[in-house]
Design an enzyme around this catalytic site. Structure first.
Site, PDB file in Angstrom:
ATOM      1  N   ASN A  12       0.772  -1.220   0.070  1.00 32.70           N
ATOM      2  CA  ASN A  12       0.204   0.044   0.261  1.00 32.70           C
ATOM      3  C   ASN A  12       0.695   1.707   0.029  1.00 32.70           C
ATOM      4  O   ASN A  12       1.535   1.473   0.863  1.00 32.70           O
ATOM      5  CB  ASN A  12      -0.812  -0.051   1.053  1.00 32.70           C
ATOM      6  CG  ASN A  12      -1.520   1.021   1.496  1.00 32.70           C
ATOM      7  OD1 ASN A  12      -1.739   2.204   0.659  1.00 32.70           O
ATOM      8  ND2 ASN A  12      -2.083   1.026   2.641  1.00 32.70           N
ATOM      9  N   LYS A  14      -0.258   4.245   0.199  1.00 37.58           N
ATOM     10  CA  LYS A  14      -0.618   5.059   0.536  1.00 37.58           C
ATOM     11  C   LYS A  14      -0.099   6.088  -0.608  1.00 37.58           C
ATOM     12  O   LYS A  14       0.161   6.889  -2.177  1.00 37.58           O
ATOM     13  CB  LYS A  14      -0.124   5.903   2.233  1.00 37.58           C
ATOM     14  CG  LYS A  14      -0.118   4.662   2.585  1.00 37.58           C
ATOM     15  CD  LYS A  14       0.666   4.591   3.933  1.00 37.58           C
ATOM     16  CE  LYS A  14      -0.346   3.240   4.834  1.00 37.58           C
ATOM     17  NZ  LYS A  14      -0.101   3.658   5.903  1.00 37.58           N
ATOM     18  N   HIS A  99      -9.319   1.270   5.352  1.00 38.06           N
ATOM     19  CA  HIS A  99      -7.839   1.956   5.847  1.00 38.06           C
ATOM     20  C   HIS A  99      -8.334   2.240   6.849  1.00 38.06           C
ATOM     21  O   HIS A  99      -9.111   3.289   6.996  1.00 38.06           O
ATOM     22  CB  HIS A  99      -7.031   1.862   5.017  1.00 38.06           C
ATOM     23  CG  HIS A  99      -5.264   1.537   5.442  1.00 38.06           C
ATOM     24  ND1 HIS A  99      -5.077   2.950   6.699  1.00 38.06           N
ATOM     25  CD2 HIS A  99      -4.720   0.847   5.144  1.00 38.06           C
ATOM     26  CE1 HIS A  99      -3.789   2.603   6.283  1.00 38.06           C
ATOM     27  NE2 HIS A  99      -3.654   1.777   5.367  1.00 38.06           N
ATOM     28  N   GLU A 101      -6.900   5.011   7.792  1.00 42.95           N
ATOM     29  CA  GLU A 101      -6.631   6.578   7.779  1.00 42.95           C
ATOM     30  C   GLU A 101      -7.711   6.792   6.901  1.00 42.95           C
ATOM     31  O   GLU A 101      -7.948   8.200   7.375  1.00 42.95           O
ATOM     32  CB  GLU A 101      -5.295   6.346   6.686  1.00 42.95           C
ATOM     33  CG  GLU A 101      -3.389   5.773   7.884  1.00 42.95           C
ATOM     34  CD  GLU A 101      -3.050   5.488   6.994  1.00 42.95           C
ATOM     35  OE1 GLU A 101      -2.433   5.442   5.588  1.00 42.95           O
ATOM     36  OE2 GLU A 101      -1.135   5.185   7.418  1.00 42.95           O
ATOM     37  N   GLU A 169      -5.348  -5.113  10.953  1.00 39.41           N
ATOM     38  CA  GLU A 169      -3.550  -4.127  10.863  1.00 39.41           C
ATOM     39  C   GLU A 169      -4.788  -2.669  12.651  1.00 39.41           C
ATOM     40  O   GLU A 169      -5.222  -2.401  12.543  1.00 39.41           O
ATOM     41  CB  GLU A 169      -4.098  -2.987   9.971  1.00 39.41           C
ATOM     42  CG  GLU A 169      -3.784  -3.384   8.431  1.00 39.41           C
ATOM     43  CD  GLU A 169      -3.155  -2.158   7.702  1.00 39.41           C
ATOM     44  OE1 GLU A 169      -1.848  -2.758   7.056  1.00 39.41           O
ATOM     45  OE2 GLU A 169      -4.615  -1.521   7.549  1.00 39.41           O
ATOM     46  N   GLY A 175       2.732   2.440  10.963  1.00 39.55           N
ATOM     47  CA  GLY A 175       3.663   3.174  10.262  1.00 39.55           C
ATOM     48  C   GLY A 175       5.187   3.832  11.588  1.00 39.55           C
ATOM     49  O   GLY A 175       5.358   4.576  11.440  1.00 39.55           O
ATOM     50  N   SER A 214       3.676  -2.741  10.457  1.00 39.02           N
ATOM     51  CA  SER A 214       5.016  -2.210  10.684  1.00 39.02           C
ATOM     52  C   SER A 214       5.675  -3.971  10.085  1.00 39.02           C
ATOM     53  O   SER A 214       6.591  -4.310  10.604  1.00 39.02           O
ATOM     54  CB  SER A 214       5.398  -2.028  12.087  1.00 39.02           C
ATOM     55  OG  SER A 214       5.631  -0.699  12.261  1.00 39.02           O
TER      56      SER A 214
HETATM   57  P1  PGA Z   1       3.117   0.129   7.421  1.00 42.81           P
HETATM   58  O1  PGA Z   1       0.984   0.185   6.719  1.00 42.81           O
HETATM   59  O2  PGA Z   1       3.070  -0.995   6.906  1.00 42.81           O
HETATM   60  O3  PGA Z   1       3.970   1.256   7.180  1.00 42.81           O
HETATM   61  O4  PGA Z   1       3.023   0.434   9.288  1.00 42.81           O
HETATM   62  C1  PGA Z   1       0.747  -0.817   6.673  1.00 42.81           C
HETATM   63  C2  PGA Z   1      -0.278   0.324   6.676  1.00 42.81           C
HETATM   64  O5  PGA Z   1      -0.709   1.148   6.680  1.00 42.81           O
HETATM   65  O6  PGA Z   1      -1.136  -0.789   5.772  1.00 42.81           O
END
Ligand code: PGA
Length: 252
Positions: A12, A14, A99, A101, A169, A175, A214
């Protein structure tokens, strides 16, 4: 891992990536086509602005493409939004919905996520439906309840193991470099499997349940071999082909 289930590793990106980043997608394609992802199905979800160019580069390759979000309607007066048929038309086969976010910054509800997943199915895309608890919910010991509630409300009833992918997640792990313990990941994934079997019957034993948050080349092997973890949704570490392929190589 789940017996007889093809693992799935998705990146992803983003809101990252300009046309110069297509070189990373090209490097991912070379790795995927050379078998570096082993048995895993490999998919990258770049920003929508890169989808059509990426699709051109990936024609005939083993690396698949996905969008990061879609609108529940197929077309109409929704300035700035992108519909599922548009993603399909640009060359995507998958789309991430729900997601955290989007749930946080765009106030998306479970009901909206379900409508988006339904729009994806209607357009012939496979939705990757994301769920996960916040840190406060985790500290209150509510992770299982939150994930089960989100799944019950976000999953369209018509989904089958063939037509949906689920991504667990934990919001606090995205992140941040933090991950739950392997035991904690296994508990939630086992709970998701039990719920899927309850609502979807025995065929749900094959629904792919990804872990995200992560995931890195250094921790992927332990996570990706846990019971009922059928792959990963990767943010930061998917921006570089070398890291993305190194994670997928856990399935070689
Ligand atoms: P990350 O993000 O691997 O940077 O923690 C995962 C995601 O948001 O799908």
């Amino acid at each position: 891992m789940t017996p007889d289930v093809r693992p799935f590793v998705a990146g992803n990106w983003k809101m990252n990536g300009l046309s110069g980043s297509l070189a990373e997608i090209e490097a991912m394609r070379l790795g995927a086509d050379a078998g570096e992802a082993g048995a895993a199905e490999l998919v990258v979800c770049p920003p929508a602005t890169l989808l059509a160019q990426a699709a051109f580069k990936l024609s005939g390759s083993k690396l698949g493409l996905g969008g990061q979000d879609c609108h529940p309607e197929a077309s109409g007066a929704f300035t700035g939004d992108i519909s599922a048929p548009m993603l399909k038309d640009a060359g995507a086969s998958y789309v991430i919905v729900g997601h955290s976010e989007r749930r946080t910054h765009h106030h998306e509800t479970d009901e909206l996520v379900r409508a988006k997943a339904q729009a994806a199915l209607k357009a012939g895309l496979t939705p990757i439906v994301c769920v996960g608890e916040t840190l406060a919910e985790r500290e209150a010991g509510q992770q299982a309840a939150v994930v089960i509630r989100q799944l019950r409300r976000s999953l369209p009833p018509e989904t089958t193991s063939e037509t949906v992918v689920i991504a667990y997640e934990p919001v606090w792990a995205i992140g941040t470099g933090l991950t739950p313990t392997f035991g904690d990941i296994a508990v939630v994934h086992n709970g998701i499997r039990a719920l899927l079997t309850e609502i979807g019957g025995p065929s749900s034993a094959k629904t792919r349940i990804l872990y995200g948050g992560s995931v890195k080349p250094t921790n992927c092997r332990e996570i990706l071999t846990l019971n009922n973890v059928d792959g990963a949704l990767i943010g930061g570490a998917s921006l570089k082909a070398a890291d993305f392929l190194a994670i997928a190589a856990a399935y070689r």
